[in-house]
Scaffold this motif. Structure first.
Motif, PDB file in Angstrom:
ATOM      1  N   GLU A 191     -12.147 -24.049 140.650  1.00 33.59           N
ATOM      2  CA  GLU A 191     -11.290 -25.149 140.209  1.00 33.59           C
ATOM      3  C   GLU A 191     -11.972 -25.978 139.119  1.00 33.59           C
ATOM      4  OE1 GLU A 191     -10.124 -27.200 143.776  1.00 33.59           O
ATOM      5  OE2 GLU A 191      -8.798 -25.571 144.389  1.00 33.59           O
ATOM      6  N   LEU A 192     -13.277 -26.203 139.271  1.00 35.66           N
ATOM      7  CA  LEU A 192     -14.022 -26.920 138.219  1.00 35.66           C
ATOM      8  C   LEU A 192     -14.028 -26.125 136.925  1.00 35.66           C
ATOM      9  CD1 LEU A 192     -17.107 -28.352 140.123  1.00 35.66           C
ATOM     10  CD2 LEU A 192     -15.295 -29.663 139.029  1.00 35.66           C
ATOM     11  N   ALA A 193     -14.312 -24.835 137.033  1.00 34.98           N
ATOM     12  CA  ALA A 193     -14.406 -23.982 135.842  1.00 34.98           C
ATOM     13  C   ALA A 193     -13.078 -23.943 135.091  1.00 34.98           C
ATOM     14  CB  ALA A 193     -14.830 -22.567 136.235  1.00 34.98           C
ATOM     15  N   ALA A 194     -11.975 -24.003 135.808  1.00 37.27           N
ATOM     16  CA  ALA A 194     -10.664 -23.975 135.168  1.00 37.27           C
ATOM     17  C   ALA A 194     -10.417 -25.233 134.347  1.00 37.27           C
ATOM     18  CB  ALA A 194      -9.573 -23.814 136.215  1.00 37.27           C
ATOM     19  N   GLN A 195     -11.111 -26.319 134.677  1.00 39.24           N
ATOM     20  CA  GLN A 195     -10.875 -27.591 134.004  1.00 39.24           C
ATOM     21  C   GLN A 195     -11.918 -27.927 132.945  1.00 39.24           C
ATOM     22  OE1 GLN A 195     -10.378 -30.695 136.921  1.00 39.24           O
ATOM     23  NE2 GLN A 195      -9.182 -29.357 138.247  1.00 39.24           N
ATOM     24  N   ILE A 196     -13.039 -27.210 132.920  1.00 40.13           N
ATOM     25  CA  ILE A 196     -14.121 -27.533 131.995  1.00 40.13           C
ATOM     26  C   ILE A 196     -14.098 -26.550 130.827  1.00 40.13           C
ATOM     27  CG2 ILE A 196     -16.618 -27.718 131.728  1.00 40.13           C
ATOM     28  CD1 ILE A 196     -16.734 -28.374 134.752  1.00 40.13           C
ATOM     29  N   PRO A 197     -13.927 -27.054 129.609  1.00 37.55           N
ATOM     30  CA  PRO A 197     -13.881 -26.160 128.440  1.00 37.55           C
ATOM     31  C   PRO A 197     -15.276 -25.576 128.138  1.00 37.55           C
ATOM     32  CG  PRO A 197     -13.748 -28.443 127.745  1.00 37.55           C
ATOM     33  CD  PRO A 197     -13.720 -28.449 129.237  1.00 37.55           C
ATOM     34  N   LEU A 198     -15.269 -24.436 127.494  1.00 36.79           N
ATOM     35  CA  LEU A 198     -16.515 -23.793 127.100  1.00 36.79           C
ATOM     36  C   LEU A 198     -17.163 -24.541 125.942  1.00 36.79           C
ATOM     37  CD1 LEU A 198     -15.443 -20.047 127.176  1.00 36.79           C
ATOM     38  CD2 LEU A 198     -16.843 -21.256 128.857  1.00 36.79           C
ATOM     39  N   VAL A 199     -18.486 -24.441 125.865  1.00 33.61           N
ATOM     40  CA  VAL A 199     -19.219 -25.048 124.764  1.00 33.61           C
ATOM     41  C   VAL A 199     -18.887 -24.288 123.490  1.00 33.61           C
ATOM     42  CG1 VAL A 199     -21.552 -25.410 123.835  1.00 33.61           C
ATOM     43  CG2 VAL A 199     -21.126 -25.777 126.257  1.00 33.61           C
ATOM     44  N   SER A 200     -18.705 -25.063 122.406  1.00 28.34           N
ATOM     45  CA  SER A 200     -18.440 -24.381 121.126  1.00 28.34           C
ATOM     46  C   SER A 200     -19.462 -24.813 120.102  1.00 28.34           C
ATOM     47  CB  SER A 200     -17.043 -24.718 120.630  1.00 28.34           C
ATOM     48  OG  SER A 200     -16.832 -26.098 120.526  1.00 28.34           O
TER      49      SER A 200
END
Length: 87
Positions: A78-87
């Protein structure tokens, strides 16, 4: 959990301030913090397993750890679904 929340908040602040980009130094610090949180979680689970192993049969300790692991996987998903990847 508090350390994890602090790390996620630091990432969110850096991500929002940089409009989706963060510096290499910030990324490295956040990575170090995140890995330290995971390491602490492992040590805590090992501690619980040792304590539980003194009063419960091994099968019950393993079942407890399996259930705990499944719950943590759901929370992390659930956390991973809400946290965008580093760009």
């Amino acid at each position: 959990n508090q350390r994890l929340i602090t790390t996620i908040k630091s990432y969110a602040d850096a991500y929002n301030a940089g409009k989706g980009e963060i510096s290499n130094d910030t990324a490295t610090k956040l990575m170090t913090d995140a890995l330290a949180v995971e390491e602490s979680e492992v040590k805590l689970r090992q501690s619980y397993a040792a304590k539980l192993g003194k009063v419960l049969p091994g099968t019950k300790v393993v079942r407890y750890l399996q259930i705990e692991n499944k719950i943590r996987a759901i929370v992390k998903f659930e956390l991973a679904a809400q946290i965008p990847l580093v760009s």
